[in-house]
Design a protein around this motif. Structure first.
Motif, PDB file in Angstrom:
ATOM      1  N   PHE A  34      25.727   7.115  14.969  1.00 53.03           N
ATOM      2  CA  PHE A  34      25.520   7.448  13.568  1.00 53.03           C
ATOM      3  C   PHE A  34      24.297   8.350  13.401  1.00 53.03           C
ATOM      4  CE2 PHE A  34      28.341   4.066  12.170  1.00 53.03           C
ATOM      5  CZ  PHE A  34      28.254   3.152  13.201  1.00 53.03           C
ATOM      6  N   TYR A  36      21.755   8.755  10.142  1.00 49.66           N
ATOM      7  CA  TYR A  36      21.366   8.353   8.797  1.00 49.66           C
ATOM      8  C   TYR A  36      20.268   9.293   8.304  1.00 49.66           C
ATOM      9  CZ  TYR A  36      23.893   3.909   8.923  1.00 49.66           C
ATOM     10  OH  TYR A  36      24.881   2.956   8.966  1.00 49.66           O
ATOM     11  N   TRP A  99      28.738  -6.247  15.954  1.00 48.82           N
ATOM     12  CA  TRP A  99      29.077  -5.053  15.207  1.00 48.82           C
ATOM     13  C   TRP A  99      28.243  -4.975  13.924  1.00 48.82           C
ATOM     14  CZ3 TRP A  99      30.214  -0.375  15.137  1.00 48.82           C
ATOM     15  CH2 TRP A  99      30.456   0.255  13.922  1.00 48.82           C
TER      16      TRP A  99
ATOM     17  N   SER B  94      21.287  -5.018   5.404  1.00 51.27           N
ATOM     18  CA  SER B  94      22.420  -4.209   5.822  1.00 51.27           C
ATOM     19  C   SER B  94      23.627  -5.091   6.073  1.00 51.27           C
ATOM     20  CB  SER B  94      22.061  -3.442   7.105  1.00 51.27           C
ATOM     21  OG  SER B  94      23.178  -2.766   7.643  1.00 51.27           O
ATOM     22  N   PRO B  96      27.933  -4.660   7.595  1.00 52.09           N
ATOM     23  CA  PRO B  96      28.977  -3.762   8.090  1.00 52.09           C
ATOM     24  C   PRO B  96      30.093  -3.625   7.062  1.00 52.09           C
ATOM     25  CG  PRO B  96      29.176  -5.889   9.145  1.00 52.09           C
ATOM     26  CD  PRO B  96      27.968  -5.961   8.284  1.00 52.09           C
ATOM     27  N   GLU B 102      31.241   1.135   9.979  1.00 55.11           N
ATOM     28  CA  GLU B 102      29.925   1.646   9.628  1.00 55.11           C
ATOM     29  C   GLU B 102      29.103   0.535   9.002  1.00 55.11           C
ATOM     30  OE1 GLU B 102      32.060   4.423   6.715  1.00 55.11           O
ATOM     31  OE2 GLU B 102      30.035   4.275   5.911  1.00 55.11           O
ATOM     32  N   ALA B 103      27.816   0.793   8.858  1.00 54.50           N
ATOM     33  CA  ALA B 103      26.903  -0.173   8.268  1.00 54.50           C
ATOM     34  C   ALA B 103      26.316   0.413   6.992  1.00 54.50           C
ATOM     35  CB  ALA B 103      25.789  -0.525   9.248  1.00 54.50           C
ATOM     36  N   PHE B 104      26.237  -0.406   5.965  1.00 52.93           N
ATOM     37  CA  PHE B 104      25.676   0.006   4.688  1.00 52.93           C
ATOM     38  C   PHE B 104      24.328  -0.674   4.490  1.00 52.93           C
ATOM     39  CE2 PHE B 104      29.316   2.289   3.311  1.00 52.93           C
ATOM     40  CZ  PHE B 104      30.402   1.633   3.844  1.00 52.93           C
ATOM     41  N   PHE B 105      23.489   0.007   3.724  1.00 50.94           N
ATOM     42  CA  PHE B 105      22.145  -0.494   3.501  1.00 50.94           C
ATOM     43  C   PHE B 105      21.849  -0.651   2.021  1.00 50.94           C
ATOM     44  CE2 PHE B 105      19.949  -0.476   7.565  1.00 50.94           C
ATOM     45  CZ  PHE B 105      20.856   0.190   8.353  1.00 50.94           C
TER      46      PHE B 105
END
Lengths: 114, 114
Positions: A34, A36, A99, B94, B96, B102-105
């Motif tokens: 990724f 960011y 994950w 965070s 997933p 993907e990972a969100f924050f």
């Protein structure tokens, strides 16, 4: 363990210049990669991603290709704008671990001048 | 995409006190993650929060200093205990994506300890 190494900043560019930020990784499994971005005073936003070798992620004119042979995921943009000034983080998530758990590089500050 | 709401967005606290940060996700997730970003630094994982079990802490972080709760699949809290100026950082949660790609924050909590 897993790790991410990215080029140190700050990187200072003129508007419309070409931007490259190098990122290499080490991982025991098959990570997802990724980029960011963190704009001044704001939170972390996903810029682009690639989940397997040879995938190319792209967004907002930025691109990065997942190169397994060189364990790299370099970020590029052909013509930067002042609004691209931000800190860019390369990161990986290894599905062999948990994950969504991300390992981040140190971050590269990019400053674009008019 | 997941929406993560984090609060407070910022706080100034006296040393020796504690602050609890809340993180709400708009969908059910198995794992949530808490990160710390010290001034001018990258993000470092504090712990992984699983619903129904104790959080798993990374090296250098302990439960007494950073107790975490995870009462259900959409909510978590991180407490920064007995604060000192060295705890001044941005704290981010965070999670997933449902698809696991993907990972969100959250927007982060900017903490200043005086």
């Amino acid at each position: 363990g897993d790790s991410v190494t990215q080029m140190e900043g700050p990187v200072t560019l003129s508007e419309e210049a070409f931007l490259t930020i190098n990122c290499t990784y080490t991982a025991t499994g098959y990570p997802s990669l990724f980029w960011y971005v963190q704009y001044p005073g704001e939170g972390l936003q996903l810029l682009l991603k690639a989940t397997k070798a040879d995938d190319k992620g792209s967004n907002k004119g930025f691109e990065a290709t997942y190169r397994k042979e060189t364990t790299s995921f370099h970020l590029e943009k052909g013509s930067v704008q002042v609004s691209d000034s931000a800190v860019y983080f390369c990161a990986l998530s290894d599905a062999a671990d948990s994950w969504g758990k991300l390992q981040f590089g140190a971050g590269t500050q990019v400053v674009v001048t008019p | 995409s997941a929406v993560i709401s984090q609060k407070p967005s910022r706080d100034i606290c006296q040393r020796g006190t504690s602050l609890t940060i809340q993180c709400q996700v708009d969908s059910q997730v198995t794992m949530m993650f808490w990160y710390r970003q010290q001034p001018g630094q990258s993000l470092t994982l504090i712990a992984t929060a699983n619903q129904g079990s104790e959080a798993t802490y990374e090296s250098g972080f302990v439960i007494d200093k950073f107790p975490i709760s995870r009462p259900n699949l959409t909510f978590s809290t991180l407490t920064v205990s007995n604060m000192s100026p060295e705890d001044s950082s941005i704290y981010l949660c965070s999670a997933p994506s449902v698809e696991g790609t993907e990972a969100f924050f959250g927007q982060g909590t900017r903490l200043t300890v005086v």
